[in-house]
Every structure is written in structure tokens, then in C-alpha cells.
Motif scaffolding. Structure first.
Motif, mmCIF file in Angstrom:
data_model
loop_
_atom_site.group_PDB
_atom_site.id
_atom_site.type_symbol
_atom_site.label_atom_id
_atom_site.label_comp_id
_atom_site.label_asym_id
_atom_site.label_seq_id
_atom_site.Cartn_x
_atom_site.Cartn_y
_atom_site.Cartn_z
ATOM 1 N N THR A 25 0.814 -1.225 0.000
ATOM 2 C CA THR A 25 0.000 0.000 0.000
ATOM 3 C C THR A 25 0.841 1.267 0.000
ATOM 4 N N ASP A 26 2.111 1.171 0.381
ATOM 5 C CA ASP A 26 2.974 2.351 0.465
ATOM 6 C C ASP A 26 3.191 2.936 -0.931
ATOM 7 N N PRO A 27 2.779 4.181 -1.180
ATOM 8 C CA PRO A 27 2.930 4.765 -2.520
ATOM 9 C C PRO A 27 4.382 4.879 -2.976
ATOM 10 N N ARG A 28 5.327 4.893 -2.022
ATOM 11 C CA ARG A 28 6.735 4.932 -2.407
ATOM 12 C C ARG A 28 7.181 3.585 -2.964
ATOM 13 N N VAL A 29 6.444 2.523 -2.617
ATOM 14 C CA VAL A 29 6.742 1.183 -3.123
ATOM 15 C C VAL A 29 5.978 0.911 -4.413
ATOM 16 N N THR A 30 4.725 1.299 -4.450
ATOM 17 C CA THR A 30 3.888 1.035 -5.628
ATOM 18 C C THR A 30 4.224 1.940 -6.811
ATOM 19 N N GLY A 31 4.857 3.088 -6.536
ATOM 20 C CA GLY A 31 5.125 4.050 -7.605
ATOM 21 C C GLY A 31 3.922 4.901 -7.940
ATOM 22 N N LEU A 32 2.893 4.858 -7.101
ATOM 23 C CA LEU A 32 1.661 5.609 -7.361
ATOM 24 C C LEU A 32 1.640 6.954 -6.635
ATOM 25 N N GLU A 33 2.751 7.345 -6.058
ATOM 26 C CA GLU A 33 2.796 8.550 -5.230
ATOM 27 C C GLU A 33 2.354 9.797 -5.979
ATOM 28 N N SER A 34 2.715 9.893 -7.250
ATOM 29 C CA SER A 34 2.395 11.096 -8.027
ATOM 30 C C SER A 34 1.274 10.877 -9.031
ATOM 31 N N VAL A 35 0.590 9.720 -8.950
ATOM 32 C CA VAL A 35 -0.471 9.430 -9.920
ATOM 33 C C VAL A 35 -1.701 10.271 -9.619
ATOM 34 N N MET A 36 -2.210 10.935 -10.624
ATOM 35 C CA MET A 36 -3.412 11.748 -10.511
ATOM 36 C C MET A 36 -4.448 11.271 -11.524
ATOM 37 N N LEU B 173 -6.735 2.826 -7.978
ATOM 38 C CA LEU B 173 -5.855 2.030 -7.128
ATOM 39 C C LEU B 173 -4.988 2.922 -6.243
ATOM 40 N N ALA B 174 -4.465 4.009 -6.824
ATOM 41 C CA ALA B 174 -3.640 4.935 -6.043
ATOM 42 C C ALA B 174 -4.423 5.468 -4.852
ATOM 43 N N HIS B 175 -5.668 5.855 -5.091
ATOM 44 C CA HIS B 175 -6.511 6.375 -4.012
ATOM 45 C C HIS B 175 -6.783 5.301 -2.960
ATOM 46 N N ALA B 176 -7.191 4.099 -3.403
ATOM 47 C CA ALA B 176 -7.567 3.050 -2.462
ATOM 48 C C ALA B 176 -6.380 2.595 -1.629
ATOM 49 N N LEU B 177 -5.225 2.408 -2.269
ATOM 50 C CA LEU B 177 -4.050 1.934 -1.544
ATOM 51 C C LEU B 177 -3.515 2.993 -0.594
ATOM 52 N N GLU B 178 -3.551 4.254 -0.998
ATOM 53 C CA GLU B 178 -3.116 5.335 -0.111
ATOM 54 C C GLU B 178 -4.028 5.427 1.114
ATOM 55 N N THR B 179 -5.332 5.241 0.898
ATOM 56 C CA THR B 179 -6.277 5.247 2.021
ATOM 57 C C THR B 179 -5.959 4.128 3.003
ATOM 58 N N LEU B 180 -5.677 2.939 2.477
ATOM 59 C CA LEU B 180 -5.317 1.814 3.339
ATOM 60 C C LEU B 180 -4.002 2.076 4.056
ATOM 61 N N GLY C 7 -2.975 2.399 8.293
ATOM 62 C CA GLY C 7 -2.040 1.488 8.951
ATOM 63 C C GLY C 7 -1.897 0.129 8.309
ATOM 64 N N ALA C 8 -2.592 -0.122 7.208
ATOM 65 C CA ALA C 8 -2.493 -1.415 6.522
ATOM 66 C C ALA C 8 -1.292 -1.408 5.587
ATOM 67 N N ALA C 9 -0.392 -2.370 5.763
ATOM 68 C CA ALA C 9 0.811 -2.426 4.943
ATOM 69 C C ALA C 9 0.577 -3.097 3.598
ATOM 70 N N ALA C 10 -0.495 -3.889 3.503
ATOM 71 C CA ALA C 10 -0.748 -4.631 2.264
ATOM 72 C C ALA C 10 -2.236 -4.862 2.093
ATOM 73 N N ALA C 11 -2.626 -5.117 0.857
ATOM 74 C CA ALA C 11 -3.990 -5.521 0.523
ATOM 75 C C ALA C 11 -3.896 -6.800 -0.289
ATOM 76 N N TRP C 12 -5.024 -7.490 -0.409
ATOM 77 C CA TRP C 12 -5.081 -8.732 -1.170
ATOM 78 C C TRP C 12 -6.084 -8.579 -2.307
ATOM 79 N N THR C 13 -5.835 -9.311 -3.384
ATOM 80 C CA THR C 13 -6.791 -9.327 -4.487
ATOM 81 C C THR C 13 -6.627 -10.618 -5.266
ATOM 82 N N GLU C 14 -7.655 -10.992 -6.035
ATOM 83 C CA GLU C 14 -7.604 -12.179 -6.885
ATOM 84 C C GLU C 14 -7.716 -11.760 -8.344
#
Length: 263
Positions: free
Chosen positions: A107-118, A217-224, A228-235
Motif C-alpha cells: 500500500t505504500d505509494p513509495r513502493v507502488t510508484g503511485l505517489e504522483s499518480v493523478m 488504485l492509487a486512491h484506495a491503496l493510499e487510504t489503506l 495502517g495497513a501495509a498490504a492488501a489482497w486481491t484475486e
């Protein structure tokens, strides 16, 4: 109630395979339940079966009794790592229809690369719990109709949330949406009952390849991440290469896989 004797070796008594209710079977050794079988229609109309048994021989007898009474086609979902259960369903004549991978998504935007996604120009992200319910249901129905007209909704993840007949939005508060000037363009559903799970992300077909899915995804993961959530799951279905590529680009890693079997 249908009852079939079966000697399992569990005791000197015969194990009885009994239909105890509509689409429910028990394997009984005296008064001890040593196996259970169950069948249930999913919201998409397909009939899924499950068996929990102490021994392979009891599994096989439960499967035999169930298959004799249930209409085809029948489906089931198994953890691919559960070799014994998968083998049991194969003995009953089931074959692999598809594979779903479970991904762990940072979920960390610095890891996902979504930090600057608009969002793209003219698009705003409406947080979960703030979407207009009428517009939300409209975009959900439009996307489902598009899917049904092409690959079919049965190609979507097999683990779907039970819902009242005809209602495709279980809990509107779980959805964030991408809003255009006069309609919603896409949606994402995140459920956090046990652990954060991205249950659905979808965009209208005429709005794809604009970066809307990445913005959702950027919005949802940043919210998580903020909660305090470090990760999310999906199928993701194995054949959905676009979705797999999207999540892998965020640093997601496969954790496990499920097989959907059909007979």
C-alpha cells in the motif's frame, strides 16, 4: 431424506450417506458426522459444491451421492495447494476450468510508484462512502452489461459476495468511484472485514487506457496505507493479463492460487 450405507473402516458400523436437507448431505458413523457435502447457487446462477470429509473414501461416497442428485454443470473452488482435495474432485470427474492468483499488494505509494499518480483531466475520485448511490448502481450495471456482452461475467473472480436477487451493490459504502462531468466512469470496492481486500476494480469500456484504474488504485491503496495497513489482497484470473500486469507493476506478488473446477 436419502440414505446410503457405506462401510469405511472407521468402526464396525456402516457409515451412512444421508441427505439431511435441501442440497446438504452428511456422512454418519453412528451419531458422529465424519463428512459433509453442500451445494449452493452463486449469484451468477451457477451451482457450486463443497465436501469436507475425514477420509478419501468418505469424500468419494459423498461426491457420488451428490452428483447423482444434482444437475450439471457443477462447479467447485479449491486451493491449488490442497493436493488431496483437488485429487478428490478429479476422481469425481471434475476438470480445471480456470486458475485465479491471489496477490499481496503493497500500500505504500513509495513502493507502488503511485505517489504522483493523478486522475486524468476532467475526472475526480470520490472516496468510499461518498458516492451517489444512483450513479454508483448505474456504472456498476453498465460495466456488468459490458462484461456479459463480451467475455461473460462468469470470467470474473469466482469468489463473489452473496447479494439479494438482482442487487449487484452489496454495500455502497465500500466503493470509491471515478467521476466524470455527468456520470461515473469506474469503481473500486475494498472490503476490510478480516484483511484489506480489493474485491473489484472496473472501468467503462469507452473510458479505458486513460489511467483511471491506476488512479482508483492509487486512491484506495493510499487510504489503506494511511489507516495502517501495509498490504492488501486481491484475486486475478490467470488469463486476465492486463490486470496481472497492472498489479505486478505496483510490486504485487503472487501468494497462492485457487482452481475453479467444473463437471
Amino acid at each position: 431424506m436419502n440414505t446410503t450405507p457405506f462401510t469405511s473402516g472407521l468402526s464396525e458400523n456402516a457409515v451412512m450417506i444421508t441427505r439431511v436437507a435441501d442440497r446438504q448431505w452428511h456422512a454418519l458413523d453412528d451419531d458422529l458426522v465424519v463428512g459433509r457435502g453442500h451445494a449452493q447457487h452463486r449469484p451468477d446462477g451457477r451451482l457450486f459444491v463443497s465436501i469436507d470429509a475425514w477420509h478419501d473414501s468418505i469424500f468419494d461416497r459423498l461426491a457420488e451421492a451428490m452428483l447423482a442428485e444434482l444437475p450439471a454443470p457443477l462447479y467447485t473452488v479449491v486451493d491449488e495447494a490442497d493436493v488431496e482435495l483437488t485429487a478428490g474432485w478429479r476422481r469425481a470427474g471434475f476438470t480445471v476450468r480456470r486458475r485465479e492468483w491471489e496477490y499481496v499488494v503493497p500500500t505504500d505509494p513509495r513502493v507502488t510508484g503511485l505517489e504522483s499518480v493523478m486522475p486524468p483531466a476532467g475526472v475526480t475520485i470520490v472516496p468510499a462512502g461518498q458516492a451517489d448511490e444512483g450513479l454508483l448502481r448505474a456504472v456498476d450495471r453498465a460495466i456488468r452489461d459490458e462484461v456479459e456482452a463480451t467475455v461473460g461475467w462468469q470470467s470474473m473472480p469466482a469468489e463473489v459476495i452473496p447479494r439479494p436477487e438482482g442487487d449487484t451493490i452489496v454495500d455502497p459504502s465500500k466503493y470509491a468511484v471515478a467521476a466524470g462531468p455527468d456520470r461515473y466512469l469506474g469503481l473500486i470496492r475494498v472490503v476490510t472485514v478480516i484483511r484489506p481486500r480489493i474485491g473489484l476494480i472496473a472501468v467503462r469500456s469507452d473510458e479505458r487506457r486513460r489511467g483511471i484504474a491506476r488512479a482508483l488504485l492509487a486512491h484506495a491503496l493510499e487510504t489503506l496505507h494511511s489507516s495502517g495497513a501495509a498490504a492488501a489482497w486481491t484475486e486475478v484470473q490467470e488469463s486476465n493479463h492486463a490486470a496481472s500486469a497492472l498489479f505486478k507493476s505496483l510490486g504485487a506478488r503472487p501468494k497462492s492460487s485457487n482452481l475453479e473446477l467444473v463437471r
